[in-house]
Design a protein around this motif. Sequence first.
Motif, PDB file in Angstrom:
ATOM      1  N   GLU A   1      -0.319 -14.377  19.770  1.00 58.07           N
ATOM      2  CA  GLU A   1      -1.719 -14.605  19.392  1.00 58.07           C
ATOM      3  C   GLU A   1      -1.988 -16.103  19.510  1.00 58.07           C
ATOM      4  OE1 GLU A   1      -2.672 -12.867  15.642  1.00 58.07           O
ATOM      5  OE2 GLU A   1      -1.545 -11.023  16.044  1.00 58.07           O
ATOM      6  N   TYR A   2      -2.406 -16.492  20.724  1.00 54.41           N
ATOM      7  CA  TYR A   2      -2.453 -17.915  21.064  1.00 54.41           C
ATOM      8  C   TYR A   2      -3.468 -18.702  20.253  1.00 54.41           C
ATOM      9  CZ  TYR A   2       0.404 -16.168  24.859  1.00 54.41           C
ATOM     10  OH  TYR A   2       1.394 -15.558  25.567  1.00 54.41           O
ATOM     11  N   ASP A   3      -4.638 -18.141  19.986  1.00 57.44           N
ATOM     12  CA  ASP A   3      -5.638 -18.869  19.207  1.00 57.44           C
ATOM     13  C   ASP A   3      -5.130 -19.151  17.797  1.00 57.44           C
ATOM     14  OD1 ASP A   3      -7.334 -18.856  21.336  1.00 57.44           O
ATOM     15  OD2 ASP A   3      -8.483 -17.107  20.682  1.00 57.44           O
ATOM     16  N   ALA A   4      -4.556 -18.109  17.198  1.00 51.79           N
ATOM     17  CA  ALA A   4      -4.014 -18.276  15.838  1.00 51.79           C
ATOM     18  C   ALA A   4      -2.863 -19.286  15.832  1.00 51.79           C
ATOM     19  CB  ALA A   4      -3.529 -16.936  15.289  1.00 51.79           C
ATOM     20  N   LEU A   5      -2.012 -19.217  16.850  1.00 51.55           N
ATOM     21  CA  LEU A   5      -0.887 -20.138  16.926  1.00 51.55           C
ATOM     22  C   LEU A   5      -1.355 -21.579  17.110  1.00 51.55           C
ATOM     23  CD1 LEU A   5       1.689 -18.152  19.107  1.00 51.55           C
ATOM     24  CD2 LEU A   5       1.913 -18.780  16.707  1.00 51.55           C
ATOM     25  N   ALA A   6      -2.429 -21.765  17.879  1.00 52.44           N
ATOM     26  CA  ALA A   6      -2.963 -23.120  18.087  1.00 52.44           C
ATOM     27  C   ALA A   6      -3.447 -23.717  16.772  1.00 52.44           C
ATOM     28  CB  ALA A   6      -4.098 -23.084  19.108  1.00 52.44           C
ATOM     29  N   GLU A   7      -4.158 -22.893  15.983  1.00 48.05           N
ATOM     30  CA  GLU A   7      -4.621 -23.368  14.675  1.00 48.05           C
ATOM     31  C   GLU A   7      -3.445 -23.710  13.758  1.00 48.05           C
ATOM     32  OE1 GLU A   7      -7.343 -20.814  12.718  1.00 48.05           O
ATOM     33  OE2 GLU A   7      -8.692 -20.633  14.436  1.00 48.05           O
ATOM     34  N   LEU A   8      -2.445 -22.845  13.785  1.00 50.06           N
ATOM     35  CA  LEU A   8      -1.276 -23.085  12.943  1.00 50.06           C
ATOM     36  C   LEU A   8      -0.520 -24.337  13.383  1.00 50.06           C
ATOM     37  CD1 LEU A   8       0.022 -19.406  12.615  1.00 50.06           C
ATOM     38  CD2 LEU A   8      -0.936 -20.814  10.777  1.00 50.06           C
ATOM     39  N   GLN A   9      -0.459 -24.562  14.708  1.00 49.31           N
ATOM     40  CA  GLN A   9       0.217 -25.751  15.212  1.00 49.31           C
ATOM     41  C   GLN A   9      -0.518 -27.019  14.774  1.00 49.31           C
ATOM     42  OE1 GLN A   9       3.212 -25.576  16.947  1.00 49.31           O
ATOM     43  NE2 GLN A   9       3.220 -27.766  16.478  1.00 49.31           N
ATOM     44  N   THR A  10      -1.853 -26.957  14.799  1.00 53.27           N
ATOM     45  CA  THR A  10      -2.654 -28.089  14.334  1.00 53.27           C
ATOM     46  C   THR A  10      -2.393 -28.359  12.856  1.00 53.27           C
ATOM     47  OG1 THR A  10      -4.383 -27.598  15.947  1.00 53.27           O
ATOM     48  CG2 THR A  10      -4.998 -28.970  14.062  1.00 53.27           C
ATOM     49  N   LYS A  11      -2.325 -27.269  12.058  1.00 53.90           N
ATOM     50  CA  LYS A  11      -2.049 -27.406  10.634  1.00 53.90           C
ATOM     51  C   LYS A  11      -0.677 -28.031  10.410  1.00 53.90           C
ATOM     52  CE  LYS A  11      -2.546 -26.681   6.193  1.00 53.90           C
ATOM     53  NZ  LYS A  11      -3.465 -27.533   5.381  1.00 53.90           N
ATOM     54  N   LEU A  12       0.297 -27.596  11.211  1.00 58.77           N
ATOM     55  CA  LEU A  12       1.656 -28.119  11.086  1.00 58.77           C
ATOM     56  C   LEU A  12       1.697 -29.615  11.410  1.00 58.77           C
ATOM     57  CD1 LEU A  12       4.306 -26.737  10.286  1.00 58.77           C
ATOM     58  CD2 LEU A  12       4.855 -26.515  12.711  1.00 58.77           C
ATOM     59  N   ALA A  13       0.933 -30.015  12.428  1.00 59.46           N
ATOM     60  CA  ALA A  13       0.877 -31.433  12.801  1.00 59.46           C
ATOM     61  C   ALA A  13       0.247 -32.256  11.681  1.00 59.46           C
ATOM     62  CB  ALA A  13       0.085 -31.606  14.097  1.00 59.46           C
ATOM     63  N   GLU A  14      -0.792 -31.703  11.037  1.00 63.88           N
ATOM     64  CA  GLU A  14      -1.427 -32.412   9.913  1.00 63.88           C
ATOM     65  C   GLU A  14      -0.446 -32.594   8.762  1.00 63.88           C
ATOM     66  OE1 GLU A  14      -4.750 -29.960   9.013  1.00 63.88           O
ATOM     67  OE2 GLU A  14      -5.986 -30.678  10.703  1.00 63.88           O
ATOM     68  N   LEU A  15       0.321 -31.546   8.491  1.00 64.93           N
ATOM     69  CA  LEU A  15       1.313 -31.635   7.420  1.00 64.93           C
ATOM     70  C   LEU A  15       2.386 -32.673   7.751  1.00 64.93           C
ATOM     71  CD1 LEU A  15       1.824 -27.829   6.585  1.00 64.93           C
ATOM     72  CD2 LEU A  15       0.707 -29.545   5.148  1.00 64.93           C
ATOM     73  N   ALA A  16       2.782 -32.734   9.030  1.00 67.28           N
ATOM     74  CA  ALA A  16       3.796 -33.705   9.440  1.00 67.28           C
ATOM     75  C   ALA A  16       3.280 -35.131   9.262  1.00 67.28           C
ATOM     76  CB  ALA A  16       4.201 -33.465  10.895  1.00 67.28           C
ATOM     77  N   THR A  17       2.008 -35.352   9.610  1.00 65.89           N
ATOM     78  CA  THR A  17       1.408 -36.686   9.443  1.00 65.89           C
ATOM     79  C   THR A  17       1.376 -37.082   7.970  1.00 65.89           C
ATOM     80  OG1 THR A  17       0.046 -36.380  11.410  1.00 65.89           O
ATOM     81  CG2 THR A  17      -0.634 -38.095   9.854  1.00 65.89           C
ATOM     82  N   GLU A  18       0.960 -36.122   7.128  1.00 69.15           N
ATOM     83  CA  GLU A  18       0.914 -36.386   5.696  1.00 69.15           C
ATOM     84  C   GLU A  18       2.314 -36.648   5.144  1.00 69.15           C
ATOM     85  OE1 GLU A  18      -0.704 -34.272   1.560  1.00 69.15           O
ATOM     86  OE2 GLU A  18      -0.977 -33.263   3.497  1.00 69.15           O
ATOM     87  N   LYS A  19       3.300 -35.921   5.675  1.00 69.33           N
ATOM     88  CA  LYS A  19       4.673 -36.091   5.223  1.00 69.33           C
ATOM     89  C   LYS A  19       5.197 -37.479   5.567  1.00 69.33           C
ATOM     90  CE  LYS A  19       9.241 -33.907   5.705  1.00 69.33           C
ATOM     91  NZ  LYS A  19       9.993 -32.809   6.374  1.00 69.33           N
ATOM     92  N   GLU A  20       4.916 -37.958   6.799  1.00 72.58           N
ATOM     93  CA  GLU A  20       5.350 -39.299   7.200  1.00 72.58           C
ATOM     94  C   GLU A  20       4.745 -40.369   6.302  1.00 72.58           C
ATOM     95  OE1 GLU A  20       4.693 -40.113  11.292  1.00 72.58           O
ATOM     96  OE2 GLU A  20       5.991 -38.502  12.006  1.00 72.58           O
ATOM     97  N   SER A  21       3.463 -40.176   5.944  1.00 76.13           N
ATOM     98  CA  SER A  21       2.797 -41.134   5.066  1.00 76.13           C
ATOM     99  C   SER A  21       3.464 -41.167   3.693  1.00 76.13           C
ATOM    100  CB  SER A  21       1.319 -40.773   4.927  1.00 76.13           C
ATOM    101  OG  SER A  21       0.687 -41.615   3.981  1.00 76.13           O
ATOM    102  N   LEU A  22       3.781 -40.000   3.153  1.00 75.50           N
ATOM    103  CA  LEU A  22       4.428 -39.914   1.851  1.00 75.50           C
ATOM    104  C   LEU A  22       5.833 -40.520   1.882  1.00 75.50           C
ATOM    105  CD1 LEU A  22       3.352 -36.329   0.744  1.00 75.50           C
ATOM    106  CD2 LEU A  22       2.683 -38.481  -0.348  1.00 75.50           C
ATOM    107  N   GLU A  23       6.569 -40.261   2.974  1.00 76.44           N
ATOM    108  CA  GLU A  23       7.920 -40.816   3.080  1.00 76.44           C
ATOM    109  C   GLU A  23       7.886 -42.332   3.141  1.00 76.44           C
ATOM    110  OE1 GLU A  23       9.259 -38.719   6.492  1.00 76.44           O
ATOM    111  OE2 GLU A  23       9.971 -36.974   5.345  1.00 76.44           O
ATOM    112  N   LEU A  24       6.866 -42.886   3.805  1.00 75.60           N
ATOM    113  CA  LEU A  24       6.717 -44.338   3.842  1.00 75.60           C
ATOM    114  C   LEU A  24       6.457 -44.881   2.434  1.00 75.60           C
ATOM    115  CD1 LEU A  24       6.522 -46.970   5.413  1.00 75.60           C
ATOM    116  CD2 LEU A  24       4.098 -46.473   5.821  1.00 75.60           C
TER     117      LEU A  24
END
Length: 592
Positions: free
Chosen positions: A559-582
């Motif tokens: 389900e490519y549309d759903a996966l694209a949204e989930l991938q975007t969400k995962l990228a947002e979480l990764a960005t937030e995680k890097e900020s917190l780790e800093l």
Amino acid sequence: MAHLLGGENLSIAFATRVVLDSVTVGLEEGDRIGIVGRNGDGKSTLMRLLAGRQSADSGRVTKRGGVHVGYLDQSDVLDGENTVGYAIVGESADHVWASNSKIREIMGALVGEVDWDANIHSLSGGQKRRVALAKLLIGDDDVIMLDEPTNHLDVEGVAWLAKHLKGRWRANEGAFVVVTHDRWFLDEVCNRTWEVHDGVIDPFDGGYAAYVLARVERDRMNSVIESKRVQLVKKELAWLRRGAPARTAKPKFRIEAANELIADVPEPRDTVALSKMATARQGKDVLDLENVSLSYGDNEIFKNITLRLAPGERLGLVGVNGAGKTTLLRLLNGEVEPTSGRLKRGKTVQTAVLTQEVTELDDVMNLRVLEVIEREKRSFDVGGKEMSAGALVEQLGFTKDKQWTLVKDLSGGERRRLQLLRLLVGEPNVLMLDEPTNDLDTDTLAAVEDVLDGWPGTLVVVSHDRYLLERVTDHQMAMLGDGKLRGLPGGVDQYLELRAEALSSAKPAGSSADDAPSGPSEAEKRDARKQLNRVERQLSKLAAAEAKVQLTMSTNVGEYDALAELQTKLAELATEKESLELQWLQASEVLA
């Protein structure tokens, strides 16, 4: 319990001496094993064989498929050119390891005060040991083998390591094997004990206290123990039964016969009688430090301390590294002059200090053990009994053959024993011991304690060995690094509580606005601790959110549309995680 690894019919010899003779042992999940035995009897050799670091002359070592074994060697195995950070985490990015709470805890406990960018070769021996231990513990090994892990650790570090090992796995998972002379540590973390002696291995249930009970019972039933060793072990057993009943309540083996053995054994020492003997030998005045302060440049070691040692007093000193424990002994011995205040010394006082080095033996390297002792004196009084130099030498582990060994040919532990013996035969009435357990095995430690039991002088012991402090001293004092001395009515446990309070408090005990150290203010440190707690909570929530997204992605394959949204969400979480780790790293630097 599932089998992890084992050795079958292992034999190994060095020159003409058989160290292990067709021994078979196994490690199961949930095993927490302590290895004890005399120096040179093969404890470390057995561990190296099981870890695959050494090959046996015959027999084989097998392990279950997929089992990973971690090993802490006694020797320095780190590349001296690497930095501390690289030695521990390799090329792993800071935000990767910093997001792991287990790794952060290990780093903080073992290498929090070590320069992350320093080369290994620039570190002290103790710091190198801590780095090697941290490197091992951050791994996910199924079996951990530790050869003298408590060396270079203070009381607080030993307590932390015990807590870590007890909580590292669930009760029926993982396994570790430890070689150590720290008997408190053995009691605290081990559920089984292997005694290595005369080429064989005898297994026992329980930690050190249980092992002592079982060994007495074994020797009684087999009737093979020499009378001298029986008396020594009985005495220690009596102390264990009186001083630590909770430890000896757990073993499953029968202990009634062992209890009968000690029914008529006197207290390890008669404190009143020893005090009277000490007073007769020393007079009423021993050593008094009165309002003493000591500074080296801008570094103030002691601040207006007062310490009065009475005849026959037995004092234990514990404290953080760098607090001045060794310096205090040097003050008492008159080697260091205080900046202010004074040392009052009794007229009949004769002091002797067992240092952490063994340079005192340099002038007798070409003499034999017995010659060294007899040159001082041929007989002396121990506990009211006349004892020849040869008998005392034998009591501290030098067999008749060993008594004629040249000092230069002795092992490190044997030289340590001889160093203490040489001090004792000089008949001082104030004895100061600086980390006396270094290089001594558990049997030798018991023999040393037995000698000290009948010694009537004033005793001051600096040690990280809790068992020794509780065994030979009657009270303890703490040095917390603030230039003061504190009494410890609650013993070492109270010291650990004080240290925990000092570390968690915004303002360390004993400090004031006038003597605040340079660097971040206490308010900044308090804010940094709050920041760390907040960030760690958010990192935990993010980890859960990431896991949830990844699980959803695994159920939406195709389900490519759903996966694209989930991938975007995962990228947002990764960005937030890097900020917190800093943020976490920045807060950690404030507290470093």
